[in-house]
Design a protein around this motif. Structure first.
Motif, short mmCIF file in Angstrom:
data_model
loop_
_atom_site.label_atom_id
_atom_site.label_comp_id
_atom_site.label_asym_id
_atom_site.label_seq_id
_atom_site.Cartn_x
_atom_site.Cartn_y
_atom_site.Cartn_z
N TYR A 1 -5.81 1.29 -1.61
CA TYR A 1 -5.00 0.52 -2.68
C TYR A 1 -5.10 -0.92 -2.78
O TYR A 1 -4.91 -1.43 -3.77
CB TYR A 1 -3.67 0.96 -2.54
CG TYR A 1 -3.45 2.54 -2.70
CD1 TYR A 1 -3.59 3.11 -4.06
CD2 TYR A 1 -3.10 3.26 -1.72
CE1 TYR A 1 -3.34 4.28 -4.14
CE2 TYR A 1 -3.15 4.78 -1.72
CZ TYR A 1 -3.21 5.37 -2.99
OH TYR A 1 -2.86 6.79 -3.38
N ASP B 1 1.04 6.76 -6.57
CA ASP B 1 -0.16 7.71 -6.80
C ASP B 1 0.06 9.27 -6.68
O ASP B 1 -0.22 10.11 -7.31
CB ASP B 1 -1.43 7.49 -6.21
CG ASP B 1 -2.64 8.11 -6.19
OD1 ASP B 1 -2.81 8.25 -7.42
OD2 ASP B 1 -3.51 8.02 -5.30
N ALA C 1 0.74 -1.22 0.12
CA ALA C 1 -0.12 -0.21 0.13
C ALA C 1 0.82 1.23 0.04
O ALA C 1 0.56 2.15 -0.80
CB ALA C 1 -0.99 0.15 1.32
N ALA D 1 2.15 1.81 -3.38
CA ALA D 1 1.03 2.19 -4.41
C ALA D 1 0.65 3.83 -4.06
O ALA D 1 0.47 4.53 -5.03
CB ALA D 1 -0.10 1.29 -4.08
#
Lengths: 470, 313
Positions: A329, A97, A90, A93
């Protein structure tokens, strides 16, 4: 009620400690005391020291080592490692992002100003594709325990987590001190870490790499507090240990000065903070980095591990959003719990924190190493008042958490075994194809009776951490 | 290998060699004070000169006294070439090049530092001096033993050995040069032996009094001693021996890297000055001139190696 990992709340040892307990029952106190001294002199000989800033004499100090291991069953570990893997996935990610489309901000799950106004957010990284898509090649997740099945993540370390050399040397020391013990109790090995680190780093080599990736470790130098660890890891990986002045730009690559001329580096495991990495992009007075490395990085000429700008993921203000981040995520609930956290930036939370200041731990959002924090129950009236003043002046700078009743593990004292509070930092390696977690990690222990502060800079020690074979 | 690492190794072993040499000088001086009735001041002055410490000593002390000189050379923190300071520098270099050293070499170096730091932290009483000097010698022997027993014979080893032998050549040349006048034939009446004090100091400074005795049956002539310390290939501290080793190690680097540098030519030139040469021909051109030239060449060679192998960029 304090949970002791060796005895639980009973008098007889818990499952994972049974074999160890029957071994230590047979040991003479005198021999154990001697082994403690032997371990210390072994550490001193090996030079496993950390430097203390601003002290002329005794510049190098040993972190105290306790010979009683901290033991986890393989079942406990499997659950922990699943939670760690989920969290690290996570985090990566999230970083991708945040530096690209910022979906999580658009979805309103994390407040926009928390990112845009955050010093750890690097606008220079927006739109940059890190080789292999990996931001955090090395992560340390700080975990505390309060009961049989109660584990909490206290902190994520996504910048340049340290301490892994102690994890490895603690095990080596235990193997030397108590070889017979390891034939009686089956413990999962940790010694693969350096090989896995090298493998992980090589797997994220940039497109410019030709042939076998060249890995190097970048250290601020011999006076840095973690210099031993830097040289240890470079040595164990068979990689060069470089400083800024060994490096320069050469044909669009970052190259190191060798006895035969300049050689290009593919993957740089840097133990230098973002701010000092590139004087042309960040702190212009830095002598520790390499001018122009960020341009080479953006052009795919080198992998920087961890990527610049990962601090936005382990910021203490972001921490309180981690359960949402994990869910956003991975589509799953977070396996590992967060410690409930009050964001002092929010007026209601601030009011609550000020009212309950004596029961809370208050931390600086950007602080580390146990500095700049207030442990409410342990603080004097004057300390509390001074801290409250700081808190009111810059509430955004602080978060607060309840004081957890951390688990204890016995240490060897002159009067025999005595319980002390511990935490755990497992180390995680991330590459495009794999997340590798070394079984166990670094157990830090507060050596003072009743103390909850485990940081080595504040009188903490370490223990070997065992994960038993199934 | 990083240029910085090569430099770190080179200096680490120069420093280790230097600490041993300083201890040996002090040992020779202390022995003189004990066994000879002459006032030791002259001997101690020349020991300071040999150690390159006369000026810095004079800045701190008004008179040359054995106790003060010993303290200055072994344990004065403000003297950058005291054994205590040098061993710390050696160990700092070892930390810098930690990745190039085996665990054994690192631990021996660290042990050397830790035990000498402890031993040299307090003033040395007369009766403890032999023990302290013995410890210095023993500790550097451990490092050398670990180096020989555990290190790969590659460029790491070559740079380490270059540091050792460059330092040693410089040291032997200095010992001889400080005493060159006592070895000059003009100061030496035919038929008489050298002043015992003088030659004993020279030979003890290189731990070779016994070896010389065996080779020359106790006949200490200036020509014999100069020949022994300059040209004798069997003597591990002679200039010829040091330069043979320097050329060997530079040769390994040349073969390994496939590159011949200016330093190779410099080293070969110095070595050829001593090859197939008689000691008489050295006396003919002047011993002092020869030694001064050799010290200068050795210094230049060190700097050239530094450039050729990019120690500093």
């Amino acid at each position: 009620m304090i949970f002791d990992e060796m005895f639980g709340t009973e008098q007889s040892p818990r499952g994972p400690y049974q074999d160890y307990a029957s071994w230590i029952d047979q040991e003479e106190a005198k021999r154990l005391a001697q082994k403690s001294l032997d371990a210390e002199s072994l550490f001193r000989r090996t030079g496993i020291t950390f430097n203390v800033y601003g002290q002329q004499e005794a510049q190098e100090r040993l972190i105290p080592f306790d010979i009683v291991p901290r033991i986890l069953s393989s079942r406990e570990w499997t659950r922990l490692s699943k939670g760690i893997e989920q969290r690290v996935r996570a985090i990566n990610a999230f970083l991708y992002d945040i530096y690209h489309r910022q979906e999580i901000l658009r979805a309103g799950r994390v407040p926009r100003e928390l990112i845009s106004e955050n010093e750890a957010f690097l606008p220079e990284m927006i739109g940059v594709e890190p080789p292999g898509g990996v931001y955090t090649h090395i992560v340390g997740i700080d975990i505390v325990r309060t009961g049989e099945n109660e584990f909490f993540v206290l902190e994520d370390n996504a910048r340049t987590p340290s301490g892994v050399s102690y994890m490895l040397e603690n095990r080596e020391t235990m193997l030397q001190m108590f070889p017979e013990l390891f034939s009686q109790v089956r413990v999962q090995p940790v010694s693969d870490y350096p090989r896995n680190l090298h493998r992980s780093l090589s797997e994220t080599a940039p497109s410019a790499t030709s042939g076998k990736p060249v890995v190097a470790v970048l250290t601020p130098g011999i006076h840095n507090s973690a210099y031993y660890e830097h040289s240890f890891l470079a040595d164990q990986m068979g990689a060069e240990l470089v400083e800024g002045h060994d490096l320069r730009l050469e044909d669009g690559r970052i190259a190191m000065r060798t006895t035969r001329g300049y050689q290009a580096i593919d993957v740089l495991y840097r133990r230098v903070d973002d701010d000092f990495l590139d004087p042309l992009t960040f702190n212009p007075t830095s002598m520790l980095g390499v001018p122009g490395i960020m341009d080479i990085y953006r052009a795919g000429g080198i992998t920087i591990a961890n990527a610049p700008g990962t601090g936005i993921a382990d910021d203490k203000a972001i921490y309180s959003y981690m359960p949402d981040i994990v869910e956003f995520y991975t589509g799953e609930k977070a396996i590992l719990k967060n410690v409930p956290t009050y964001r002092c930036s929010e007026p209601d939370a601030l009011a609550y924190v000020l009212d309950n200041i004596n029961d809370l731990v208050i931390k600086e959002v950007h602080g580390s190493g146990g500095y700049g924090m207030l442990v409410g129950p342990a603080a004097s009236k004057r300390e509390t008042a001074a801290f409250a003043k700081k808190l009111k002046a810059r509430p955004k700078n602080y978060i607060a958490q309840p004081t957890l009743s951390l688990s204890t593990v016995p240490i060897l004292t002159k009067a025999g075994l005595a319980p002390r509070h511990v935490d755990l930092r497992p180390f995680v390696l991330v590459s495009p194809g794999a997340i590798r977690i070394t079984p166990g990690g670094l157990t830090r222990v507060a050596l003072k009776k009743g103390s909850l502060v485990v940081n080595s800079s504040q009188g903490g020690g370490t223990k070997d951490t065992w994960v038993l074979e199934e | 290998m990083l240029g910085k690492t090569a430099g770190g190794l080179f200096w680490m072993f120069r420093y280790l060699e230097r600490s041993e040499n300083t201890a040996r000088l002090v040992e020779a001086g202390a022995r003189m004070s004990l066994t000879r009735s002459v006032s030791g001041a002259d001997e101690w002055s020349s020991i300071l000169t040999t150690a390159g410490a006369s000026l810095s000593y004079a800045e701190r002390h008004d008179s040359v006294e054995p106790q003060k000189v010993i303290d200055f050379l072994l344990r004065d923190k403000d003297n950058p070439s005291s054994v205590r300071s040098i061993v710390e520098s050696a160990r700092n270099n070892a930390r810098l090049v930690r990745t190039a050293l085996t665990r054994e070499v690192w631990e021996a170096t660290n042990d050397c530092y830790l035990s000498l730091r402890e031993e040299l932290s307090k003033p040395i009483r007369d009766r403890d001096l032999p023990h302290v000097l013995g410890l210095i010698r023993q500790q550097s022997a451990y490092v050398r033993g670990a180096l020989h027993g555990t290190m790969m014979r590659n460029d790491i080893f070559d740079f380490s050995r270059l540091g050792t032998f460059l330092e040693r050549a410089d040291n032997t040349a200095r010992i001889l040069d400080v005493k060159y006048y006592v070895l000059l034939p003009s100061n030496f009446n035919v038929g008489s032996s050298l002043d015992n004090v003088q030659w004993e100091t020279i030979l003890r400074s290189v731990s070779a009094e016994r070896a010389y005795q065996w080779l020359h049956s106790g006949d200490a002539t200036p020509v014999g001693i100069a020949d022994f310390l300059i040209l004798d290939r069997r003597m591990p501290r002679s200039l010829a021996f040091c330069y043979a080793k320097i050329c060997d190690n530079l040769g390994y680097l040349e073969a390994d890297y496939g590159v011949r540098h200016t330093s190779h030519d410099l080293a070969d030139a110095v070595r050829s000055q001593m090859k197939d040469r008689s000691i008489d021909s050295i006396f003919d051109i002047g011993l002092h001139e020869f030694l001064i030239g050799l010290i200068r060449d050795t210094n230049a060679l060190g700097q050239q190696i530094e450039r050729d192998y990019r120690f500093n960029g």
